[in-house]
Design a protein around this motif. Structure first.
Motif, short mmCIF file in Angstrom:
data_model
loop_
_atom_site.label_atom_id
_atom_site.label_comp_id
_atom_site.label_asym_id
_atom_site.label_seq_id
_atom_site.Cartn_x
_atom_site.Cartn_y
_atom_site.Cartn_z
N GLN A 199 38.33 40.85 -29.45
CA GLN A 199 38.10 40.28 -30.80
C GLN A 199 36.61 40.35 -31.12
OE1 GLN A 199 40.49 37.11 -32.56
NE2 GLN A 199 38.61 35.93 -32.67
N ASN A 201 33.84 39.19 -33.57
CA ASN A 201 33.62 38.12 -34.55
C ASN A 201 32.29 38.36 -35.25
OD1 ASN A 201 35.92 36.52 -33.77
ND2 ASN A 201 34.79 35.92 -31.95
N TYR A 203 29.79 36.53 -38.02
CA TYR A 203 29.50 35.31 -38.77
C TYR A 203 28.30 35.56 -39.68
CZ TYR A 203 31.95 33.52 -34.59
OH TYR A 203 32.84 33.31 -33.55
N MET A 215 33.69 28.78 -36.26
CA MET A 215 35.01 28.60 -35.67
C MET A 215 35.18 27.14 -35.30
SD MET A 215 36.57 31.37 -33.03
CE MET A 215 36.09 32.86 -33.87
N HIS A 218 38.02 24.37 -30.51
CA HIS A 218 39.30 24.84 -29.97
C HIS A 218 39.14 25.17 -28.49
CE1 HIS A 218 37.15 28.62 -30.71
NE2 HIS A 218 37.93 29.17 -29.79
N ASP A 220 40.77 28.21 -25.83
CA ASP A 220 41.47 29.47 -25.96
C ASP A 220 42.85 29.38 -25.33
OD1 ASP A 220 39.24 30.43 -27.25
OD2 ASP A 220 38.51 31.61 -25.55
N LEU A 227 33.30 36.55 -22.71
CA LEU A 227 32.65 36.54 -24.02
C LEU A 227 31.23 37.11 -23.96
CD1 LEU A 227 32.93 33.28 -26.09
CD2 LEU A 227 30.95 34.72 -26.30
N LEU A 236 27.34 29.36 -30.32
CA LEU A 236 28.45 28.81 -29.55
C LEU A 236 28.06 27.46 -28.96
CD1 LEU A 236 31.28 29.31 -28.30
CD2 LEU A 236 30.13 30.42 -26.39
N HIS A 275 35.40 24.56 -27.12
CA HIS A 275 34.21 25.17 -27.71
C HIS A 275 34.36 25.36 -29.21
CE1 HIS A 275 36.93 28.37 -26.37
NE2 HIS A 275 36.40 29.16 -27.30
N VAL A 277 32.05 27.26 -32.89
CA VAL A 277 30.92 28.10 -33.30
C VAL A 277 30.30 27.55 -34.58
CG1 VAL A 277 30.17 30.42 -33.94
CG2 VAL A 277 32.01 30.13 -32.27
N ARG A 285 25.46 36.40 -36.97
CA ARG A 285 25.70 36.37 -35.53
C ARG A 285 26.94 37.22 -35.23
NH1 ARG A 285 28.81 33.29 -32.04
NH2 ARG A 285 27.96 33.14 -29.94
N SER A 287 29.75 38.39 -31.97
CA SER A 287 30.19 38.24 -30.60
C SER A 287 31.37 39.17 -30.34
CB SER A 287 30.59 36.78 -30.31
OG SER A 287 31.69 36.40 -31.10
N VAL A 289 34.62 39.28 -27.92
CA VAL A 289 35.37 38.39 -27.03
C VAL A 289 36.56 39.15 -26.46
CG1 VAL A 289 36.45 36.13 -26.87
CG2 VAL A 289 34.73 36.53 -28.61
N PHE A 291 40.02 38.63 -24.67
CA PHE A 291 41.04 37.64 -24.33
C PHE A 291 42.00 38.26 -23.31
CE2 PHE A 291 40.34 36.37 -28.95
CZ PHE A 291 39.66 35.20 -28.65
O1 LIG Z 1 31.71 33.72 -31.21
C1 LIG Z 1 31.75 33.07 -30.18
O2 LIG Z 1 30.75 32.92 -29.47
C2 LIG Z 1 33.04 32.42 -29.71
C3 LIG Z 1 34.28 32.91 -30.38
C4 LIG Z 1 35.51 32.21 -29.90
O3 LIG Z 1 35.50 31.12 -29.39
C5 LIG Z 1 36.83 32.88 -30.04
O4 LIG Z 1 36.89 33.99 -30.61
O5 LIG Z 1 37.83 32.30 -29.56
#
Ligand SMILES: O=C(O)CCC(=O)C(=O)O
Ligand SMILES: [Fe+2]
Length: 341
Positions: A199, A201, A203, A215, A218, A220, A227, A236, A275, A277, A285, A287, A289, A291
């Protein structure tokens, strides 16, 4: 006329478009209370040297066990992925989101798919200031290449290589986790956690970082998450001892997070890390990720060896945890709580 059309138009706008065009985020993005954007730095976050895990150094295995039982996460260093590879993956992710909207829309998520390019899903009440690209990378025969960007040009190839390297790191860590739990079968987690989704992300800057989440808080729903954070821009945060702490950027590190399904399999010896965001008023920003989860058909339950009189079985058996995770997530609830015995 414009008063009638406006709400629908807002729903269809991505976080990026909102960031570029509006001065104030729409109401659906505004959080009920103030968000602590400048939370204290998580200076104590555990660091684990993956190369030392491989040589089975007892001290490093102990550090791993302690990280997972106290924080549910750690910064993995010396993991064997060169920093040029990390940089390139992040650079291409950023380039993808900076392309014209028409190019990105070729990969828009369709129907009930979880994959593809999307902005804050409209099914949740509280919108999040993020645009995403999600792609299943393993098993290979499950890939939906229609969602894999052809531009920027080396994206597909780089993702392919990156995910293979991540799988190696994940395997090392999962084996070491089995060792720290003294499990007879060192591959037990490996054999369960067979799928991987990437994923990306994005921002964009937001004028109200104290009222809008990148975010929401939550955990995961994965087995485990690896990550790769933005090199420069923090965002984060982790909840530790009831306090939100900001995760420092650590360019060579991958942040490893326990997800709900490892919490279940470990019979709650490890807890998934809470965690969220936060966003920035000036800087974007990014990231990446990864999963890592069991296949939805796989039965997940606490491992027999981790159940005894002192620690009875904490969770019921479950299949398709990911499916119920999303259903409950959209209602602001945790699927894992419905499995408690
Ligand atoms: O962008 C991040 O650092 C965390 C993203 C995240 O927690 C997620 O995609 O579940
Ligand atoms: Fe997450």
């Amino acid at each position: 006329m414009s008063a009638i059309r406006e709400p629908a138009a807002i729903c269809l706008r991505t976080a990026q478009q909102l960031s570029e065009t509006s001065e104030e985020p729409p109401e659906s993005y505004i959080w009920t209370s103030n968000i602590e954007v400048d939370a204290p730095l998580a200076t104590e976050i555990p660091v684990v040297d993956v190369s030392r895990l491989v040589s089975s150094a007892d001290a490093e295995l102990a550090a791993l066990h302690s990280a997972l039982t106290t924080w549910g996460c750690f910064q993995a260093v010396n993991h064997g992925i060169e920093s040029a590879s990390l940089d390139e993956m992040l650079r291409l992710a950023r380039e993808f989101f900076h392309q014209p909207m028409l190019e990105k829309q070729r990969y828009t998520r369709q129907g009930n798919d979880v994959e593809g390019y999307s902005s804050s899903p409209s099914v949740i009440q509280q919108h999040e200031w993020t645009d995403k690209l999600r792609l299943l990378v393993a098993p290979e025969d499950g890939r939906k290449l229609k969602y894999w960007p052809q531009n920027p040009e080396p994206f597909r190839k780089v993702l392919e290589e990156y995910s293979a390297k991540i799988r190696q790191v994940e395997e090392q860590i999962l084996r070491s986790i089995a060792k720290t739990l003294s499990l007879t079968d060192e591959d037990c987690f490996l054999r369960k956690i067979t799928t991987m989704s990437a994923q990306f992300n994005y921002y964009p800057p937001c004028s109200k970082p104290d009222r809008v989440f990148g975010m929401r808080p939550h955990r995961d729903g994965t087995g485990v998450t690896l990550l790769l954070q933005d090199r420069e821009v923090r965002g984060l945060q982790l909840l530790q001892d009831n306090q939100w702490l900001s995760v420092p950027t650590m360019p060579q590190a991958l942040l490893f997070l326990v997800g709900d399904q490892l919490e279940i399999m470990s019979n709650e010896i490890f807890k998934s890390a809470m965690h969220r965001v936060v966003i920035n008023s000036e800087a974007e920003r990014n990231s990446v990720v990864m999963f890592c989860s069991p296949d939805i058909a796989e039965e997940i339950e606490p491992l027999d060896q981790l159940v005894d009189e002192e620690r009875p079985k904490m969770f019921k058996k479950v299949t398709n945890y990911a499916g119920s995770f999303f259903n409950y997530y959209h209602q602001g609830k945790r699927a894992i709580d419905t499995l408690r015995i």
